[in-house]
Design an enzyme around this catalytic site. Structure first.
Site, PDB file in Angstrom:
ATOM      1  N   LYS A 123     -23.082 -10.338  15.230  1.00 39.01           N
ATOM      2  CA  LYS A 123     -21.794  -9.675  15.418  1.00 39.01           C
ATOM      3  C   LYS A 123     -21.214  -9.392  14.041  1.00 39.01           C
ATOM      4  O   LYS A 123     -20.669 -10.264  13.382  1.00 39.01           O
ATOM      5  CB  LYS A 123     -20.809 -10.533  16.212  1.00 39.01           C
ATOM      6  CG  LYS A 123     -19.612  -9.701  16.653  1.00 39.01           C
ATOM      7  CD  LYS A 123     -18.294 -10.454  16.686  1.00 39.01           C
ATOM      8  CE  LYS A 123     -17.598 -10.647  15.385  1.00 39.01           C
ATOM      9  NZ  LYS A 123     -17.094  -9.461  14.689  1.00 39.01           N
ATOM     10  N   GLU A 152     -20.169 -20.923   6.333  1.00 37.95           N
ATOM     11  CA  GLU A 152     -19.881 -20.562   4.936  1.00 37.95           C
ATOM     12  C   GLU A 152     -18.457 -20.045   4.930  1.00 37.95           C
ATOM     13  O   GLU A 152     -18.208 -18.910   5.338  1.00 37.95           O
ATOM     14  CB  GLU A 152     -20.805 -19.430   4.454  1.00 37.95           C
ATOM     15  CG  GLU A 152     -22.282 -19.680   4.606  1.00 37.95           C
ATOM     16  CD  GLU A 152     -22.828 -20.595   3.541  1.00 37.95           C
ATOM     17  OE1 GLU A 152     -22.044 -21.103   2.713  1.00 37.95           O
ATOM     18  OE2 GLU A 152     -24.045 -20.812   3.549  1.00 37.95           O
ATOM     19  N   CYS A 158     -16.579 -14.835  -1.690  1.00 41.03           N
ATOM     20  CA  CYS A 158     -16.113 -16.217  -1.519  1.00 41.03           C
ATOM     21  C   CYS A 158     -16.453 -17.073  -2.726  1.00 41.03           C
ATOM     22  O   CYS A 158     -15.939 -18.180  -2.855  1.00 41.03           O
ATOM     23  CB  CYS A 158     -16.660 -16.811  -0.225  1.00 41.03           C
ATOM     24  SG  CYS A 158     -18.401 -16.525  -0.043  1.00 41.03           S
ATOM     25  N   GLU A 206      -6.995 -18.746  -1.601  1.00 44.36           N
ATOM     26  CA  GLU A 206      -8.096 -17.896  -2.062  1.00 44.36           C
ATOM     27  C   GLU A 206      -7.510 -16.498  -2.286  1.00 44.36           C
ATOM     28  O   GLU A 206      -6.966 -15.896  -1.353  1.00 44.36           O
ATOM     29  CB  GLU A 206      -9.179 -17.870  -0.967  1.00 44.36           C
ATOM     30  CG  GLU A 206     -10.444 -17.203  -1.375  1.00 44.36           C
ATOM     31  CD  GLU A 206     -11.499 -17.264  -0.272  1.00 44.36           C
ATOM     32  OE1 GLU A 206     -11.137 -17.295   0.924  1.00 44.36           O
ATOM     33  OE2 GLU A 206     -12.694 -17.263  -0.615  1.00 44.36           O
TER      34      GLU A 206
HETATM   35  P1  ADP Z   1     -11.455 -12.118   7.112  1.00 41.66           P
HETATM   36  O1  ADP Z   1     -10.060 -12.584   7.323  1.00 41.66           O
HETATM   37  O2  ADP Z   1     -11.903 -12.139   5.710  1.00 41.66           O
HETATM   38  O3  ADP Z   1     -11.797 -10.835   7.817  1.00 41.66           O
HETATM   39  P2  ADP Z   1     -12.534 -13.597   9.295  1.00 41.66           P
HETATM   40  O4  ADP Z   1     -12.922 -15.027   9.325  1.00 41.66           O
HETATM   41  O5  ADP Z   1     -11.369 -13.162  10.112  1.00 41.66           O
HETATM   42  O6  ADP Z   1     -12.347 -13.250   7.772  1.00 41.66           O
HETATM   43  O7  ADP Z   1     -13.769 -12.663   9.703  1.00 41.66           O
HETATM   44  C1  ADP Z   1     -15.110 -13.025   9.548  1.00 41.66           C
HETATM   45  C2  ADP Z   1     -15.859 -12.700  10.823  1.00 41.66           C
HETATM   46  O8  ADP Z   1     -15.299 -13.491  11.867  1.00 41.66           O
HETATM   47  C3  ADP Z   1     -15.717 -11.247  11.286  1.00 41.66           C
HETATM   48  O9  ADP Z   1     -16.942 -10.844  11.876  1.00 41.66           O
HETATM   49  C4  ADP Z   1     -14.633 -11.334  12.324  1.00 41.66           C
HETATM   50  O10 ADP Z   1     -14.691 -10.290  13.266  1.00 41.66           O
HETATM   51  C5  ADP Z   1     -14.970 -12.661  12.961  1.00 41.66           C
HETATM   52  N1  ADP Z   1     -13.862 -13.274  13.724  1.00 41.66           N
HETATM   53  C6  ADP Z   1     -12.534 -13.137  13.543  1.00 41.66           C
HETATM   54  N2  ADP Z   1     -11.856 -13.854  14.455  1.00 41.66           N
HETATM   55  C7  ADP Z   1     -12.774 -14.456  15.254  1.00 41.66           C
HETATM   56  C8  ADP Z   1     -12.728 -15.322  16.389  1.00 41.66           C
HETATM   57  N3  ADP Z   1     -11.569 -15.732  16.901  1.00 41.66           N
HETATM   58  N4  ADP Z   1     -13.889 -15.747  16.934  1.00 41.66           N
HETATM   59  C9  ADP Z   1     -15.071 -15.353  16.428  1.00 41.66           C
HETATM   60  N5  ADP Z   1     -15.183 -14.541  15.354  1.00 41.66           N
HETATM   61  C10 ADP Z   1     -14.064 -14.089  14.776  1.00 41.66           C
END
Ligand code: ADP
Length: 477
Positions: free
Chosen positions: A176, A251, A285, A382
């Site tokens: 995903k 990570e 990161c 960060e």
């Molecule tokens: P950023 O804030 O840098 O975008 P995220 O942790 O939100 O970092 O995003 C990293 C990945 O996690 C993306 O693929 C995002 O779509 C996914 N993501 C965000 N929210 C959720 C969630 N509640 N459950 C699973 N995956 C998520």
């Protein structure tokens, strides 16, 4: 318009729209142009992808490792053969300068090649038993269906790093990608199709992240999830993994210190600083968050850093000569603007840049702040943007305690000409990776990962495949 990928999801070897017919847009962060629409899958579609990966597992896991290795190598070769096209696509959806995107494609292919080589070296053990005539055999077996949730900052490399290890181990895979950067990830599906990877072994799904995340996490068929992203979402995944006791690799965020000892080669430290801070507009990161510099060289080093920072060219990553592209989206710009403003309010001095752009621009002028202290938000959070902060220190012990003053533990950097002093300090730094006179620490051969709230598990290297394997021991009497 470049030859776009199909803008459909890749499930069970076929290209699929959402069964609900819905899509979401992909935006070029430099121009605000809508470059594509991709499927917002329904929950039923996601469950279908899980079923496909599960159905494909038996045969894929049982395939001789040499055959899995050969397919992975082919996918890596195909990726390299389309390097220019994929690189341009990364820049269009992510914003980084084209040269960096091309570098990312090579780096991603290197993971596929590395793990194709590792696939054939998954060896068990035979262990002597205390009981006469008894034998203990240890097998390493693939976990089953593995899922990856990946970020937008390295849309192809983060996916390849996880996919390579999973497929080499004999797991089937569901990816995903981040909603900001699905196109270059979907393109990997075309490569899998061209390589004739069996249907269901690799599936790429797009749509609502919380829904897809919950569907993956609650499925008993998914035995492994590898996530790269924010600590906040990582913590949620840990909670969600409890119901089915899933193996996780996380990570998460970082807050990297960059220590400059008074005996450092300052020119070398500056070169390392520019790469370690401003690459990908500061959106990695392992980017430097805090320059921690011995007080005797702090003023000089700050001036060197400021001068070089002022020379950076900010612009569209597709334009020749661009060093720093836009931030990924408005939230990212607003966060960096907030951190600069709050640091200034709390007493930091702007030595270069400093002007956060007004919306809708996402281009941040590279900035250097001096006089940053451990009580400021910018010290703890960060930054994820092209902003350098400088804090002086007096003793080695103080440099270590300042560096470790964070809940994160991903990467740290240290510059000194005295290797034994540097090694001694590196041993005291609470981070998973330490670069000594080096900020280019990412390498397929090296174990990438953190400690503390930066997560657990390791990616790449000879250790990376273990995260996708289970040990089974046979006691033979
Ligand atoms: P950023 O804030 O840098 O975008 P995220 O942790 O939100 O970092 O995003 C990293 C990945 O996690 C993306 O693929 C995002 O779509 C996914 N993501 C965000 N929210 C959720 C969630 N509640 N459950 C699973 N995956 C998520």
């Amino acid at each position: 318009m470049l030859k776009a990928p199909k803008n459909l999801c890749f499930i069970n070897g076929a290209w699929r729209a959402s069964s609900s017919g819905t899509t979401f847009p992909v935006i070029n962060p430099a121009t605000d142009e809508r470059i594509a629409e991709v499927p917002a899958l329904s929950q039923a579609d996601v469950l279908g992808a899980i079923d496909a990966a599960h159905a494909a597992f038996g045969q894929w896991g049982a395939l001789p490792a040499r055959e899995r290795a050969s397919l992975l190598r082919t996918i890596g070769d195909l990726l390299l053969s389309r390097r220019e096209e994929v690189g341009e696509l990364i820049t269009r959806e992510q914003g980084k300068p084209l040269a960096e995107s091309l570098g990312e494609v090579s780096y991603a292919a290197a993971y596929l090649h590395w793990f194709s080589e590792e696939a054939v070296r998954v060896c068990g053990d035979i262990i002597p038993s205390d009981a006469p005539g008894k034998r203990i055999f240890v097998l390493k077996q693939p976990l089953g269906v593995a899922a990856a949730i990946t970020p937008w900052n390295f849309p192809v490399a983060m996916l390849a790093r996880k996919m390579g290890a999973a497929l080499a181990a004999g797991c089937t895979f569901i990816a995903k990608p981040a909603p900001e950067t699905p196109l270059s990830a979907l393109l990997l599906g075309e490569l899998c199709e061209a390589a004739k990877l069996p249907p269901g072994v690799m599936n790429i799904i797009t749509g609502d992240a919380p829904m897809i995340g919950a569907a993956l996490m609650s499925s008993p068929l998914v035995r492994k999830v590898s996530f790269t992203g924010s600590t906040e979402v990582g913590k949620l995944l840990i909670e969600q993994s409890a119901a089915t006791v899933k193996k996780l690799t996380l990570e998460l965020g970082g807050n990297a210190p960059f220590i400059v000892l008074e005996d450092a080669d300052l020119d070398r430290a500056l070169a390392g600083a520019m790469f370690g801070k401003y690459r990908n507009a500061g959106q990695t990161c392992i980017c430097v968050n805090r320059f921690i510099v011995h007080e005797s060289v702090a003023a000089h080093f700050t001036e060197m850093l400021a001068a070089k920072t002022r020379s950076l060219v900010v612009g569209n990553g597709l334009e020749r000569g661009t060093d720093v592209g836009p931030l990924i989206n408005d939230e990212a710009r607003d966060k960096v603007a907030r951190l600069i403003a709050s640091a200034e309010r709390e007493g930091a001095r702007v030595v270069a840049g400093g002007a956060a752009p007004a919306a809708p621009s996402r281009f941040i002028t590279p900035t250097v702040l001096s006089g940053v202290t451990s009580s400021m938000d910018i010290w703890r959070e960060e930054i994820f943007g092209p902003v350098s902060t400088v804090t002086p220190f007096r003793s080695d012990a103080e440099a270590v305690s300042l560096s470790n003053d964070t809940s994160y533990g991903l990467a740290a950097y240290l510059y000194s000409r005295d290797l034994s002093r540097a090694l001694s300090l590196a041993e005291q730094l609470d981070f998973g990776m330490v670069g000594i006179n080096d900020t280019a620490i990412s390498a397929v051969q090296a174990p990438f990962g953190g400690i503390k709230q930066s997560g657990f598990g390791r990616e790449g290297s000879k250790y990376g495949i273990d995260d996708y394997l289970a040990l089974k021991y046979l006691s033979v009497a």
